[in-house]
Design an enzyme around this catalytic site. Structure first.
Site, PDB file in Angstrom:
ATOM      1  N   HIS A   1       0.938  -1.117   0.062  1.00 55.58           N
ATOM      2  CA  HIS A   1      -0.009   0.086  -0.071  1.00 55.58           C
ATOM      3  C   HIS A   1       0.815   1.153   0.182  1.00 55.58           C
ATOM      4  O   HIS A   1       2.182   1.273  -0.405  1.00 55.58           O
ATOM      5  CB  HIS A   1      -1.062  -0.144   1.150  1.00 55.58           C
ATOM      6  CG  HIS A   1      -1.838  -1.115   1.189  1.00 55.58           C
ATOM      7  ND1 HIS A   1      -2.780  -1.401   0.214  1.00 55.58           N
ATOM      8  CD2 HIS A   1      -1.877  -2.383   1.859  1.00 55.58           C
ATOM      9  CE1 HIS A   1      -3.539  -2.957   0.358  1.00 55.58           C
ATOM     10  NE2 HIS A   1      -2.596  -3.389   1.468  1.00 55.58           N
TER      11      HIS A   1
ATOM     12  N   GLU B   1      -2.526   0.856   7.626  1.00 56.76           N
ATOM     13  CA  GLU B   1      -1.762  -0.271   7.450  1.00 56.76           C
ATOM     14  C   GLU B   1      -0.361  -0.267   6.459  1.00 56.76           C
ATOM     15  O   GLU B   1       0.598  -0.427   7.014  1.00 56.76           O
ATOM     16  CB  GLU B   1      -2.452  -1.293   6.397  1.00 56.76           C
ATOM     17  CG  GLU B   1      -1.598  -2.498   5.981  1.00 56.76           C
ATOM     18  CD  GLU B   1      -2.187  -3.364   5.073  1.00 56.76           C
ATOM     19  OE1 GLU B   1      -1.745  -4.456   4.345  1.00 56.76           O
ATOM     20  OE2 GLU B   1      -3.473  -3.337   4.710  1.00 56.76           O
TER      21      GLU B   1
ATOM     22  N   HIS C   1       2.528  -6.803   5.003  1.00 55.82           N
ATOM     23  CA  HIS C   1       1.180  -6.231   5.020  1.00 55.82           C
ATOM     24  C   HIS C   1       0.817  -6.544   6.539  1.00 55.82           C
ATOM     25  O   HIS C   1       1.258  -7.148   7.382  1.00 55.82           O
ATOM     26  CB  HIS C   1       0.129  -7.199   3.998  1.00 55.82           C
ATOM     27  CG  HIS C   1       0.401  -6.709   2.738  1.00 55.82           C
ATOM     28  ND1 HIS C   1      -0.515  -5.803   2.041  1.00 55.82           N
ATOM     29  CD2 HIS C   1       1.204  -7.196   1.701  1.00 55.82           C
ATOM     30  CE1 HIS C   1       0.020  -5.670   0.650  1.00 55.82           C
ATOM     31  NE2 HIS C   1       0.969  -6.569   0.747  1.00 55.82           N
TER      32      HIS C   1
ATOM     33  N   GLU D   1       1.603 -11.458   6.336  1.00 57.64           N
ATOM     34  CA  GLU D   1       0.206 -10.689   7.011  1.00 57.64           C
ATOM     35  C   GLU D   1       0.885 -10.816   8.570  1.00 57.64           C
ATOM     36  O   GLU D   1       0.575 -11.953   9.180  1.00 57.64           O
ATOM     37  CB  GLU D   1      -1.048 -11.485   6.833  1.00 57.64           C
ATOM     38  CG  GLU D   1      -1.547 -11.332   5.117  1.00 57.64           C
ATOM     39  CD  GLU D   1      -1.934 -10.103   4.992  1.00 57.64           C
ATOM     40  OE1 GLU D   1      -1.992  -8.934   5.559  1.00 57.64           O
ATOM     41  OE2 GLU D   1      -2.654 -10.037   3.786  1.00 57.64           O
TER      42      GLU D   1
END
Length: 175
Positions: A9, A24, A77, A141
């Site tokens: 992102h 995030e 992430h 993650e």
């Protein structure tokens, strides 16, 4: 050894946002920079797909990795789910049976040991960055940003450092 670290992102795409407003993209970048620092100290040549809060499209992220000639790509992430009760860490590879799976398992094991989060395991996914890089890639993650307890951990520099060191150790186990 050449590694591309991809902080997911950024810029106009904040990624998931926690209940207390943690973005995030900011966590991903902070952890990615810590991973890069640790790997560089170990003599690994590292390139980040972004070094500030800017938007980098998925095709460009893959082009960076492919043109750098990386041995591996690690995309970082924070997870998010429809329920705030979701928790834990998981690591993705494109398919089982290759170097991506081996790296994902190494990172996942180190991440769980270091953070003591719920082990959601190693999984496969058809994510763009996993599919469009010419070298093995994994997507980590770290924890669920939409879970208030895990959001607080993700906001903590100490937790970010532990997660980054775990990811770096997982990579170094594959060197």
């Amino acid at each position: 050894m050449k590694i591309v670290i991809d902080p997911g992102h950024g810029g106009k795409d904040p990624g998931a946002v926690g209940p207390n407003g943690l973005k995030e993209a900011h966590v991903n970048l902070a952890v990615a920079q810590k991973v890069a620092e640790r790997l560089r100290k170990a003599g690994v040549e590292v390139k980040l797909t972004r070094t500030s809060d800017v938007f980098v499209g998925l095709p460009h992220r893959c082009n960076i990795a492919n043109s750098f000639g990386a041995d591996y790509v690690i995309s970082i992430h924070c997870n998010s789910a429809g329920t705030p009760e979701a928790k834990g860490a998981e690591t993705y590879c494109y398919k089982f049976g290759g170097k991506g799976e081996v790296l994902a398992k190494a990172i996942q094991a180190e991440l769980i040991a270091a953070t003591r989060r719920v082990n959601r395991g190693v999984k496969t996914a058809n994510y763009y960055v996993l599919r469009h890089t010419s070298m093995p890639a994994v997507l980590v993650e770290i924890a669920f940003i939409n879970n208030p307890e895990e959001e607080a951990l993700l906001a903590s520099d100490e937790f970010q450092q532990r997660a980054a060191e775990a990811i770096a150790r997982g990579v170094q186990r594959r060197l």
